[in-house]
Design an enzyme around this catalytic site. Sequence first.
Site, PDB file in Angstrom:
ATOM      1  N   TYR A 115     -65.853 -64.424  17.660  1.00 28.12           N
ATOM      2  CA  TYR A 115     -67.072 -65.129  17.224  1.00 28.12           C
ATOM      3  C   TYR A 115     -68.184 -64.943  18.255  1.00 28.12           C
ATOM      4  CZ  TYR A 115     -70.020 -69.241  16.194  1.00 28.12           C
ATOM      5  OH  TYR A 115     -71.068 -70.079  15.925  1.00 28.12           O
TER       6      TYR A 115
HETATM    7  N1  LIG Z   1     -69.897 -75.184  14.114  1.00 25.62           N
HETATM    8  C1  LIG Z   1     -70.543 -75.269  15.255  1.00 25.62           C
HETATM    9  O1  LIG Z   1     -70.311 -76.167  16.083  1.00 25.62           O
HETATM   10  C2  LIG Z   1     -71.602 -74.249  15.576  1.00 25.62           C
HETATM   11  C3  LIG Z   1     -72.210 -74.286  16.816  1.00 25.62           C
HETATM   12  C4  LIG Z   1     -73.271 -73.397  17.078  1.00 25.62           C
HETATM   13  C5  LIG Z   1     -73.695 -72.503  16.098  1.00 25.62           C
HETATM   14  N2  LIG Z   1     -73.059 -72.466  14.900  1.00 25.62           N
HETATM   15  C6  LIG Z   1     -73.595 -71.500  13.881  1.00 25.62           C
HETATM   16  O2  LIG Z   1     -74.593 -72.151  13.121  1.00 25.62           O
HETATM   17  C7  LIG Z   1     -74.788 -71.458  11.874  1.00 25.62           C
HETATM   18  C8  LIG Z   1     -74.948 -72.431  10.728  1.00 25.62           C
HETATM   19  O3  LIG Z   1     -73.943 -73.413  10.769  1.00 25.62           O
HETATM   20  P1  LIG Z   1     -73.594 -74.308   9.469  1.00 25.62           P
HETATM   21  O4  LIG Z   1     -72.586 -75.320   9.887  1.00 25.62           O
HETATM   22  O5  LIG Z   1     -74.861 -74.696   8.769  1.00 25.62           O
HETATM   23  O6  LIG Z   1     -72.874 -73.162   8.605  1.00 25.62           O
HETATM   24  P2  LIG Z   1     -72.017 -73.264   7.254  1.00 25.62           P
HETATM   25  O7  LIG Z   1     -72.205 -74.590   6.612  1.00 25.62           O
HETATM   26  O8  LIG Z   1     -70.629 -72.779   7.573  1.00 25.62           O
HETATM   27  O9  LIG Z   1     -72.782 -72.190   6.351  1.00 25.62           O
HETATM   28  C9  LIG Z   1     -72.637 -70.825   6.490  1.00 25.62           C
HETATM   29  C10 LIG Z   1     -73.092 -70.212   5.193  1.00 25.62           C
HETATM   30  O10 LIG Z   1     -72.971 -68.778   5.287  1.00 25.62           O
HETATM   31  C11 LIG Z   1     -72.607 -68.344   4.008  1.00 25.62           C
HETATM   32  N3  LIG Z   1     -71.995 -67.009   3.947  1.00 25.62           N
HETATM   33  C12 LIG Z   1     -70.813 -66.619   4.479  1.00 25.62           C
HETATM   34  N4  LIG Z   1     -70.549 -65.348   4.125  1.00 25.62           N
HETATM   35  C13 LIG Z   1     -71.607 -64.941   3.358  1.00 25.62           C
HETATM   36  C14 LIG Z   1     -71.912 -63.746   2.688  1.00 25.62           C
HETATM   37  N5  LIG Z   1     -71.087 -62.682   2.714  1.00 25.62           N
HETATM   38  N6  LIG Z   1     -73.078 -63.670   1.980  1.00 25.62           N
HETATM   39  C15 LIG Z   1     -73.905 -64.733   1.923  1.00 25.62           C
HETATM   40  N7  LIG Z   1     -73.672 -65.905   2.533  1.00 25.62           N
HETATM   41  C16 LIG Z   1     -72.523 -66.002   3.240  1.00 25.62           C
HETATM   42  C17 LIG Z   1     -71.586 -69.367   3.520  1.00 25.62           C
HETATM   43  O11 LIG Z   1     -71.475 -69.274   2.128  1.00 25.62           O
HETATM   44  P3  LIG Z   1     -70.065 -69.524   1.330  1.00 25.62           P
HETATM   45  O12 LIG Z   1     -70.096 -70.958   0.937  1.00 25.62           O
HETATM   46  O13 LIG Z   1     -70.200 -68.578   0.177  1.00 25.62           O
HETATM   47  O14 LIG Z   1     -68.954 -69.174   2.290  1.00 25.62           O
HETATM   48  C18 LIG Z   1     -72.251 -70.656   3.978  1.00 25.62           C
HETATM   49  O15 LIG Z   1     -73.110 -71.182   2.995  1.00 25.62           O
HETATM   50  C19 LIG Z   1     -73.590 -70.523  11.739  1.00 25.62           C
HETATM   51  O16 LIG Z   1     -74.016 -69.214  12.060  1.00 25.62           O
HETATM   52  C20 LIG Z   1     -72.633 -71.006  12.836  1.00 25.62           C
HETATM   53  O17 LIG Z   1     -71.848 -69.967  13.343  1.00 25.62           O
HETATM   54  C21 LIG Z   1     -72.029 -73.324  14.611  1.00 25.62           C
END
Ligand SMILES: NC(=O)c1ccc[n+]([C@@H]2O[C@H](COP(=O)([O-])OP(=O)(O)OC[C@H]3O[C@@H](n4cnc5c(N)ncnc54)[C@H](OP(=O)(O)O)[C@@H]3O)[C@@H](O)[C@H]2O)c1
Length: 218
Positions: free
Chosen positions: A131
């Site tokens: 990641y």
């Molecule tokens: N979790 C943490 O603590 C953390 C910390 C720092 C940064 N982040 C980053 O912050 C960002 C946003 O976080 P979040 O929690 O809002 O994310 P999230 O709710 O997991 O949303 C990610 C979105 O990406 C979409 N996606 C995945 N594969 C795809 C594809 N092939 N084509 C189009 N869409 C696709 C997913 O759609 P589906 O529903 O179709 O899968 C989902 O809607 C991410 O990049 C994450 O890595 C996370």
Amino acid sequence: MRVVIAGGHGKIALLLERLLAGRGDQAVALIRNPAQAADVRQAGAEAVVCDLEAASAGDVAPLLSGADAVVFAAGAGPGSGAPRKDSVDRAASVLMAGAAERAGVRRFVQISSMGAGQPPRPGTDEVWAAYIAAKTAAEDDLRARDLDWTIVRPGGLTDAPATGRVRLAPPPVPRGTVPRADVAAVIAALLDDPGTRRQTLELTSGDSPVAAAVRGIS
Ligand SMILES: NC(=O)c1ccc[n+]([C@@H]2O[C@H](COP(=O)([O-])OP(=O)(O)OC[C@H]3O[C@@H](n4cnc5c(N)ncnc54)[C@H](OP(=O)(O)O)[C@@H]3O)[C@@H](O)[C@H]2O)c1
């Protein structure tokens, strides 16, 4: 302002869409699952179906026609393995940035993660290492492009309500958490402030009101 959001049904993306719609901007959500279109519309955005792991930059560029900005909010998400960290967190960002260049959309805000930009500590879990490698490669790709990019590296995301107060600064910012709602507010403010272009910023909860935090680094 017309803003195309990759990963348009993500948790941050839906919050951002509500904020943009609420201030009279147009949000376009790229989703891969048509069943998510209703949620996106309810958030005030237009839904466009596009699987970022299957599309080419040539497929995506026309979807960006007339846009003022792109936000990369997609992610493979929890439960995914190393290959999808590469195909979404890295490759889909590279795809969107290439499509933005083709379409002439200069403003690009990328959601990365704290921890990117450094090698993972020895002994780190393999999926976490993949990641961080993917986020680092996506950042490096974006920095090399002639775009008005801003990279935002949030700390650990929570679903707590917005506080409106953050710490936003170039690295290193001490590790911490931040509600997704505050991340969405920061991104909305960054889109309004081209003075933040070509900056990499780390983001946690903090003491500064969002507008002041963004003004402070622009
Ligand atoms: N979790 C943490 O603590 C953390 C910390 C720092 C940064 N982040 C980053 O912050 C960002 C946003 O976080 P979040 O929690 O809002 O994310 P999230 O709710 O997991 O949303 C990610 C979105 O990406 C979409 N996606 C995945 N594969 C795809 C594809 N092939 N084509 C189009 N869409 C696709 C997913 O759609 P589906 O529903 O179709 O899968 C989902 O809607 C991410 O990049 C994450 O890595 C996370």
